[in-house]
Design a protein around this motif. Structure first.
Motif, short mmCIF file in Angstrom:
data_model
loop_
_atom_site.label_atom_id
_atom_site.label_comp_id
_atom_site.label_asym_id
_atom_site.label_seq_id
_atom_site.Cartn_x
_atom_site.Cartn_y
_atom_site.Cartn_z
N ARG B 4 0.62 -1.57 -0.42
CA ARG B 4 0.08 0.17 0.47
C ARG B 4 0.76 1.39 0.03
N PRO B 313 -0.80 5.99 9.14
CA PRO B 313 -1.87 4.81 8.75
C PRO B 313 -3.09 5.99 7.40
N ARG B 314 -3.33 6.77 8.46
CA ARG B 314 -4.84 7.27 7.86
C ARG B 314 -4.10 7.72 6.17
N LYS B 317 -4.83 5.37 2.82
CA LYS B 317 -6.29 5.10 2.77
C LYS B 317 -6.80 4.86 1.50
N GLN B 318 -6.17 6.20 0.87
CA GLN B 318 -6.99 6.34 -0.56
C GLN B 318 -7.95 6.92 -0.93
N PRO D 114 -5.53 7.75 16.74
CA PRO D 114 -5.21 7.23 15.78
C PRO D 114 -3.84 6.27 14.33
N TYR D 160 -6.19 -0.31 12.27
CA TYR D 160 -6.09 0.71 12.07
C TYR D 160 -7.37 1.38 12.60
N HIS D 162 -9.16 4.58 12.33
CA HIS D 162 -9.97 4.79 10.53
C HIS D 162 -10.69 3.97 9.89
#
Lengths: 291, 318, 350, 337
Positions: B4, B313-314, B317-318, D114, D160, D162
């Motif tokens: 990713r 990590p966010r 997400k795309q 997060p 995670y 989210h």
């Protein structure tokens, strides 16, 4: 209270808020007083300054004395008089640069933020690109193209400011555009220009005001740098940055020459910044709740 | 690195392309800002008509705009940024010769700024509204308002002229004599770092304060973690993202601020090059310097974006 | 104008409306997907659904804040999008909305009076004095003291701000008001007050409401008819007492069951339907019946074919292959809401 | 779900006595709550109800010792298994939090860090209080996720926040709170941000956990329906004070305080359809302008001159408390009119 006196009440309330703000933030109050003093000094430069800023004498690089409060420079000109006459130059430069920045940035920012879609994408890409260039370097390049001089170099600085301002306004416009009260106004049949001027701009503008205040300090520093580099104010006219350049050339002989203009720049920039920071916390929506 | 993350990196690389293309437009467009006939302006007021024609041909100013652009772009892609109007030498050589001097002081300044500002920012954020915090924030507001080159002048006056610990001017090559190069770079780097320290401290402080008063820190307290662990593990990891952004910004600003610093310390870098060539209306050189600096900043931003996607990590997400 | 028409035209007719939004990756999110309904004059039409059901988007589409990507919306037989933008601006004033968050619905930089006057100021049809007069009258009507006129929204409580929004909408003498979760953000005691106000105003001004909410108690209290939405579609529609007392769609059953009711344990129903899992993705909803992934009666047919509308009682429609055939619990078993006098109460009343 | 008759005196798990909270603001100290007194028995589920701004969330945070020390002042006692948490050293309090007393919050998105996985956040709690190896922490973390009904817990362990839906996040939040099997869980509006159907699931999980772990719970909410469904006892707060406490079924049918009665009667679900709802007139007083005596007096239809005197919290014979001097004479209506 009756509705008729609404205006009076509001004005009173606004004035008391202003007083409360200054009373609650001493730093902002001092800064405001300092800037007002500087502005009046600039207007009255001819009266306050004991000598003409261009008047040369044989008394070269003299130390401070009763005749010359801050001494004289390498051409025997009174440093204090040059300092006082440099003030309006610096203020003019700061306001010019910021005005140019707002004039270019505001319409593009509002347009991109309100319309969205491909216009937004295009404007944002251009903003990103211009922001990728170190600002002073870009300002120098633009000055080189426009022609050397204070006004041109400050227009260049303004051009360099505009993408940052545009980006800020774009984000603000997008936020406000998504607010429910804008939706509500649309259901009342407001036309788009009316929507923008009545609801979006007044609510989007606050962070811009803060940013503009902070940019005044940045512009002042940019003017100093450009004049120091010989791209801004041209000799024999005085400016703080240009005075530093001259002082630097004779630093080994008269090192004290560099303090007066340096502190003038520092204090003015500090005042603009303190005012900006204070405005920021004043207008911060998370703090406004509590009043 | 996960697949990713790699995909995100690939995506970012693709996004860089239009920015670079736009940058070539912008750099090329600089010349269009010149009021009137660029050739006449470049040639100077006393130039003969022949000289103006000569310059016009040399710069290809008689061609349609798009041809001029393609011509310039074609050269740029092959690493040819045209030649100087004054010296007649290839611009790229001159830029590359001077770039190391500039990058050395910028990188030194950045390292200095980070290593001073990070502890300061943490200290201030953990003592909000206390005496330490007030002291740090005052220093920081001073750092933002002080002209870099003036700090340089004061440093020269004190450490170089009075004490004689450092050389007043000049630079040395890092590859030939590293010690001397660093010795020369010390004062300029300190002068340059002043605003960087201020900026990083302020941003780190406010970001850390925000993190420490967030809902999830309350959760961490509720599960019985110690303040130290909350700060060092959760606080710093969350704040590192802001830190990265600020460092990118400060890098950009420092790269610009070197111009005046190079003038103070008489360093033969890109900054002094752009000043002299702008004064002499040597536009090919100006364009060349600006283009190279923009490329460097774009690459730096790319690096930061990639680090971002690894850290947050966010972002994946795309 | 519709007073002369023998059978009244619906105030709003929603015809196979879809509202689609583009999302990343070139896909579309169908927030509302093929919804049809009619709202008759002076009716209170309830729309109930959970977040992501598309009820808010539907409400916004009804008053032209969201343009339908498919189908059409008729206002008293008229397609507002066939109008010129100038005519639309004039026309849309008769179709109004009250939002959930009264704080966000008021411009923070306008005084209360200015906010209330704004819809009238837009056209300037009335002289200034009359506008002022009317605004003050309406403030009084919704229970706001004239003291508030020169205050700013942040100086008012949530309930008071909602009253301001109501007064503001009333200045336009609208035909229809969409109430989008209009009482959800308010405390219980204030909520009751505002609901009472809505009822009074309906009688007084002959208003039609589309009442959008996730709160079953509220919707059952105020609505004449109700539509239940799930994942962008209406799954059940009918008279409120029919839907609440004898639901015919398994989703309605689950909604009724999940609603907590403040009754002592001996009066509460103890048979509960617990819905499994969570809402599927909007971007790629399940094939066939969208509810099948969480339905306790799911059959192979449900994944193959979209369920047709079935009428289980006059005017009571359900989009389920097996509507009327399933052993769905009655409202009495699920949710002891009082309806029109014959309160549904389970056995063992104290 | 929990035996409702567990009000026998004896060792209460949590005993809150005269808890008063004041905040330092720009305009001086502001008293937010006062005289908050109630107790929770082991394994008991108690609802704390009130409208926004009544001080229920602040009370929950005070029980956890989570109010900022610099800006708040706390009076009274909070006894957890006989130990007073007020004035306890930060270090000892830290050992109690997460191990003996835990808390979950309203917004599961902002309440989870997060940039750490769910698993890391669970394991961290565990390792702060128990000496376990990393591997054991993982096992017990996965077990906790399974316990709160997260499907494929081993997979979600490395997710995670989210990447989870709202309901799953709240479950993960609960897993973090209960992994050390605390004696008391404070749930502050845990389902307000969720849909009804998901809310039903979460409430189910919470009830299930209480009975399986023998854990007590303080359920803070504004929703009387939820309290009726989950709790055995109800504490009502108004304007910073506890005004009524009692067994839930008694209070619903026969409230003793006019405010509780007003709240119950204004619920639309329980009124005749399309009828006028019996709303409580007026609004909650602002913090600076609390009325003397009974704070509900300006809105109360039963107010008499004696109500102008400060109202004590009276013990009732039916094992409850009420702060109303007329509670003996008034016949107040509950949910069954």
């Amino acid at each position: 209270m009756s509705v008729i006196s609404e205006g009076v009440v509001r004005r009173k309330r606004r004035r008391s808020r202003f007083v409360a703000w200054l009373a609650g933030d001493k730093r902002a109050a001092v800064s405001l007083v300092f800037l007002l003093a500087l502005a009046s000094l600039s207007v009255l430069a001819n009266v306050v300054a004991p000598y003409s800023p261009l008047e040369q004498s044989m008394d070269i690089l003299a130390p401070p004395s009763a005749a010359h409060l801050l001494g004289t420079d390498d051409l025997g000109r009174d440093v204090f008089s040059r300092l006082v006459h440099g003030g309006p130059m610096s203020l003019y430069a700061s306001f010019l640069a910021v005005s140019v920045g707002v004039l270019i940035g505001l319409p593009f920012g509002v347009l991109a933020g309100y319309l969205g879609g491909w216009i937004d994408t295009a404007v944002s890409r251009v903003i990103d690109t211009i922001l990728s260039c170190p600002s002073i370097v870009l300002a120098i390049a633009v000055t080189g193209a426009l022609g050397i001089g204070l006004t041109n170099s400050m227009i260049a600085v303004g051009i360099v400011f505009s993408p940052g301002l545009a980006r800020l306004i774009r984000v603000q416009t997008m936020i406000v555009k998504g607010e429910l009260y804008v939706d509500a106004a649309r259901t009342f049949g407001l036309s788009t220009p009316r929507l923008v001027f009545r609801h979006i701009l007044p609510n989007a503008i606050q962070p811009v005001i803060v940013q503009v205040t902070l940019l005044l300090a940045t512009a002042l520093l940019a003017e100093a740098s450009l004049s120091f580099l010989g791209l801004g104010v041209q000799p024999p006219h005085p400016s703080w940055g240009q005075m530093l350049a001259r002082a630097y050339a004779y630093m080994e002989i008269a090192p004290e020459q560099m303090y007066a203009p340096g502190f003038a720049i520092l204090f003015t920039a500090l005042a603009f910044n303190a005012l900006g920071e204070s405005l920021r916390s004043l207008l911060d929506p998370t703090r406004r709740r509590s009043d | 690195m996960s697949r990713r993350t790699l995909r995100v990196i690939g995506w970012r690389l693709l996004q860089v392309v239009p920015v670079i293309v736009l940058a070539t437009f912008a750099v090329f467009g600089l010349l269009q800002l010149v009021p009137g006939d660029p050739a006449a302006v470049i040639a100077g007021e006393t130039a003969t008509a022949e000289r103006i024609v000569q310059i016009r041909e040399m710069l290809g100013l008689d061609l349609p705009l798009w041809q001029q652009y393609l011509h310039w772009l074609g050269g740029a892609v092959q690493g040819d940024l045209s030649t100087s109007l004054i010296t007649g030498l290839p611009v790229i050589d001159e830029v590359l010769r001077r770039l190391p001097n500039t990058l050395l002081i910028v990188v030194c300044a950045l390292i200095l700024a980070i290593s001073i500002a990070v502890p300061l920012g943490i200290l201030a954020a953990t003592h909000v509204d206390g005496r330490v915090d007030r002291f740090v924030t005052s220093i920081a507001s001073l750092g933002v308002a002080v002209p870099n080159f003036w700090v340089g002048m004061i440093l020269v006056g004190f450490f170089a002229l009075n004490l004689g610990w450092f050389p007043t001017t000049g630079a040395a090559s890092l590859t030939e004599d590293p010690a001397r190069a660093l010795w020369h770079a010390a004062l300029p780097a300190i002068a340059l770092a002043s605003s960087g320290i201020a900026e990083i401290t302020r941003q780190l402080r406010s970001a850390l304060i925000e993190v420490l008063s967030s809902q999830y820190v309350r959760t961490l307290q509720a599960k019985g973690l110690s303040q130290g662990r909350i700060l060092w593990r959760h606080g710093l990891k969350n704040v590192s993202l802001t830190l990265l952004t600020v460092i990118g910004l400060v890098f950009n600003r420092t790269l610009g601020a070197t111009v005046a610093i190079e003038a103070v310390f008489a360093i033969p870098g890109t900054g002094s090059l752009v000043v002299t060539s702008a004064t002499n209306k040597d536009f090919p050189v100006v364009q060349g310097v600006v283009f190279v600096l923009v490329l460097i900043v774009i690459l730096c931003n790319l690096l930061i974006d990639i680090l971002y996607s690894v850290l947050d990590p966010r972002m994946n997400k795309q | 104008m519709n007073a002369t028409v023998p059978t009244p035209t619906p105030i709003v007719a929603v015809e196979r409306v879809g509202v689609h939004f583009p999302v990343s990756g070139g896909r579309t999110l169908k927030a509302v997907d093929g919804v049809s309904l009619e709202v008759m004059p002076r009716e209170t039409f309830g729309v109930i659904g959970e977040s992501g059901s598309g009820k808010t988007t539907l409400g916004r589409a009804i008053i032209c804040l969201e343009k339908p990507s498919a189908g059409r919306i008729l206002h008293q037989g008229l397609d507002p999008y066939a109008l010129s933008s100038r005519e639309l601006r004039r026309h849309r004033r008769r179709y109004q909305i009250i939002f959930q968050d009264p704080n966000a619905a008021l411009d923070p930089r306008m005084t209360i009076l200015k906010s209330i006057r704004e819809p009238m100021d837009v056209t300037g049809e009335m002289p200034e004095r009359q506008r002022q007069q009317r605004a003050l009258e309406l403030m009084e009507r919704v229970g706001l003291s004239p003291d508030f006129a020169s205050r700013y929204p942040h100086e008012l409580s949530g309930g008071q701000k909602q009253r301001v929004c109501i007064a503001r909408v009333l200045t336009l003498r609208p035909d229809l008001i969409v109430c989008d979760e209009a009482v959800s953000a308010l405390d219980v005691s204030i909520q009751a007050d505002i609901l009472n106000l809505f009822a009074e105003l309906q009688a007084e001004f002959g208003l039609t409401y589309v009442f959008i909410t996730h709160n079953l108690g509220v919707v059952a209290h105020v609505s004449d008819r109700v539509a239940v939405m799930y994942l962008g579609r209406i799954v059940e529609i009918g008279r409120t007492e029919d839907v609440v007392l004898s639901p015919s769609h398994p989703y309605t059953e689950a909604l009724l069951s999940a609603e907590p009711v403040a009754l002592p344990s001996n009066l509460r129903s103890h048979s509960r339907v617990m819905l499994k899992g969570e809402l599927p993705s909007h971007v790629s909803p399940p094939s066939g019946c969208r509810f099948r992934t969480r339905c306790r009666f799911v059959q192979p047919l449900c994944g193959e074919k979209e369920p047709p509308w079935r009428e289980t009682a006059p005017g009571h429609w359900s989009a389920c292959h097996f509507a009327g055939e399933l052993p769905i619990m009655s409202g009495a078993e699920l949710h002891p809401v009082k309806l029109g006098g014959h309160a549904a109460q389970p056995e063992g009343r104290a | 779900m929990v035996d409702a008759t567990s009000t026998a005196p004896g060792a209460a798990l949590l005993d809150v006595r005269d808890l008063g909270i004041a905040f330092r603001t720009g305009a001086g100290m502001v008293q937010v709550t006062r005289d908050v007194t109630f107790a929770i028995q082991p394994g008991e589920v108690v609802g704390l109800v009130g409208e926004s701004g009544c001080g229920k969330t602040v009370t929950g945070l005070a029980l956890m010792g989570l109010l900022p020390k610099a800006t708040s002042r706390i009076a009274g006692e909070v006894l957890l298994e006989g130990e007073n948490l007020i004035g306890m050293s930060a270090r000892r309090l830290q050992q109690r939090r997460g191990a003996k007393i835990s808390m979950i919050f309203q917004e599961p998105m902002s309440a989870l860090d997060p940039v750490f996985t769910i698993g890391e956040q669970i394991a961290e709690t565990l390792r702060a209080h128990r000496h376990v190896s990393a591997r054991e922490a993982r096992e017990r973390g996965i077990e906790a996720l399974a316990r709160v009904g997260i499907p494929e817990p081993a997979l979600r362990y490395d997710a995670y926040p989210h990447q989870l839906s709202g309901g799953m996040r709240q479950r993960a939040m609960i897993a973090i709170a209960i992994v050390c099997e605390p004696r008391l869980l404070i749930a502050d509006e845990p389902t307000t941000a969720l849909d009804v159907t998901v809310q039903a699931q979460i409430v189910d999980v919470l009830g299930d956990l209480c009975s399986r772990l023998g854990m007590a719970m303080l359920f803070i909410t504004h929703d009387l329906g939820l309290v009726a469904q989950t709790c055995s006892r109800l504490v009502t707060m108004y304007a910073g004070e506890v005004i009524e406490e009692g067994c839930i079924d008694d209070v619903l049918v026969r409230p003793r305080h006019p405010y509780t009665s007003g709240l119950l009667r204004s619920l639309p679900a329980l009124a005749e359809r399309k009828s006028k709802l019996p709303a409580i007139p007026g609004r909650v007083p602002m913090r600076g302008e609390m009325p003397e005596g009974c704070r509900f007096r300006p809105r109360c239809g039963f107010a008499r001159p004696p109500c102008e005197a400060p109202q004590p919290l009276d013990r009732l014979t039916s094992a409850g408390q009420v702060r109303c001097c007329r509670h003996d004479e008034l016949e107040l209506m509950g949910v069954l009119s």
